[in-house]
Design an enzyme around this catalytic site. Structure first.
Site, mmCIF file in Angstrom:
data_model
loop_
_atom_site.group_PDB
_atom_site.id
_atom_site.type_symbol
_atom_site.label_atom_id
_atom_site.label_comp_id
_atom_site.label_asym_id
_atom_site.label_seq_id
_atom_site.Cartn_x
_atom_site.Cartn_y
_atom_site.Cartn_z
ATOM 1 N N HIS A 280 0.805 -1.219 0.000
ATOM 2 C CA HIS A 280 0.000 0.000 0.000
ATOM 3 C C HIS A 280 0.836 1.266 0.000
ATOM 4 O O HIS A 280 0.320 2.349 -0.281
ATOM 5 C CB HIS A 280 -0.941 0.009 1.210
ATOM 6 C CG HIS A 280 -2.043 -0.994 1.126
ATOM 7 N ND1 HIS A 280 -2.946 -1.021 0.089
ATOM 8 C CD2 HIS A 280 -2.389 -2.022 1.941
ATOM 9 C CE1 HIS A 280 -3.799 -2.010 0.266
ATOM 10 N NE2 HIS A 280 -3.482 -2.643 1.386
ATOM 11 N N ARG B 187 7.003 -5.625 3.232
ATOM 12 C CA ARG B 187 5.727 -6.264 2.899
ATOM 13 C C ARG B 187 5.604 -6.191 1.386
ATOM 14 O O ARG B 187 5.604 -5.101 0.805
ATOM 15 C CB ARG B 187 4.537 -5.571 3.559
ATOM 16 C CG ARG B 187 3.216 -6.221 3.127
ATOM 17 C CD ARG B 187 2.023 -5.810 3.955
ATOM 18 N NE ARG B 187 1.573 -4.445 3.705
ATOM 19 C CZ ARG B 187 0.433 -3.941 4.179
ATOM 20 N NH1 ARG B 187 -0.352 -4.684 4.946
ATOM 21 N NH2 ARG B 187 0.103 -2.696 3.927
ATOM 22 N N ASP C 44 -8.045 -4.587 7.680
ATOM 23 C CA ASP C 44 -8.667 -5.510 6.733
ATOM 24 C C ASP C 44 -9.433 -6.605 7.457
ATOM 25 O O ASP C 44 -10.490 -7.036 6.995
ATOM 26 C CB ASP C 44 -7.613 -6.126 5.815
ATOM 27 C CG ASP C 44 -7.250 -5.216 4.649
ATOM 28 O OD1 ASP C 44 -8.150 -4.533 4.130
ATOM 29 O OD2 ASP C 44 -6.071 -5.166 4.283
#
Length: 257
Positions: free
Chosen positions: A47, A72, A177
């Site tokens: 992201h 990540r 999430d």
């Protein structure tokens, strides 16, 4: 970075690690935060705006501060996980691991045989570790950490099976999430009662498996709560949120004057 003690050893030492979280596409930012009292630095390619090249350039800057670097990767980009290990990162977080097959494929890129199928090319890892190639090959599987992200109902439902996959060292919780998944898309509340119940369940199962539990926290205060709850690693906020908080604090101080 392959630290001494190793990153897995640090995670299992009993004191929760607090890590910086970076997404700004400038390698100097994670390098700068590594000079603060964070235990490690995570770069977010899912992201965040940081890309592969910038994250790669940041790895030696983080290592120069004596800290482990983690990334990540984007969803399903397991090939990049291997490339980052080659560069010398200590851990990789893989989002949306929602099946046993996802976990097995991720592990195969993270570990050398006989556990996985990681191929040879550890140019940066050899330089940062100072290890002879044959020694690195023997030790690498135990020096790096593979985190499978648990952030859906599907992942929660097969948590025990994910934890049993050879080469999966632990899980990383994405509470936002997870809150969306648990609420059926009705809202984002990473501190909801339903999420808290899920976190307790995850911690219980991770401890039973003898693996590592990590999580993201939106603030320092929440990070402290999660560390006390029992997580081995907690990532705090983001470089952008820290920049905004610093700007707001400076403006507030000036306006009071």
């Amino acid at each position: 970075m392959l630290t001494n003690p190793s990153f897995p050893d640090l995670l299992k030492a009993g004191t929760p690690l607090l890590t910086a979280w970076c997404g700004i596409p400038d390698p100097s930012v994670p390098g700068l935060l590594a000079r603060e009292e964070f235990d490690a630095v995570v770069m977010d390619l899912q992201h965040g705006s940081i890309d592969f090249a910038a994250a790669l350039q940041a790895v030696p800057l983080i290592a120069a501060a004596g800290k482990p670097a983690l990334v990540r990767v984007p969803v399903g980009d397991f090939a990049s996980a291997s490339r980052f290990l080659d560069a010398g990162v200590s851990g990789v977080i893989a989002p949306m691991i929602n099946s046993i097959e996802d976990a097995q494929r991720f592990a195969s890129f993270m570990k050398f045989p006989p556990i996985g199928q990681r191929s040879w090319g550890a140019y940066g890892a050899l330089s940062l570790s100072g290890l002879d190639p044959s020694v690195y090959l023997r030790q690498a599987n135990d020096l790096t950490v593979s985190f499978a992200m648990v952030e859906t109902r599907e992942a929660l439902g097969i948590l025990d099976e994910i934890l049993q996959v050879p080469g999966i060292d632990g899980v990383f919780i994405g509470p936002s999430d997870l809150s969306i998944a648990l609420s059926g898309g009705r809202g984002v509340d990473p501190a909801s009662a339903e999420v808290e119940k899920a976190l307790d369940h995850v911690l219980d199962r991770v401890r039973a498996a003898g693996k590592i539990a990590a999580i993201y926290a939106p603030s320092g205060a929440r990070a402290g709560e999660l560390a006390r709850k029992g997580f081995n690693m907690v990532s705090i906020g983001s470089d952008i949120s820290m920049l905004r908080a610093g700007a707001q604090a400076s403006l507030a101080a000036a306006q009071r004057g």
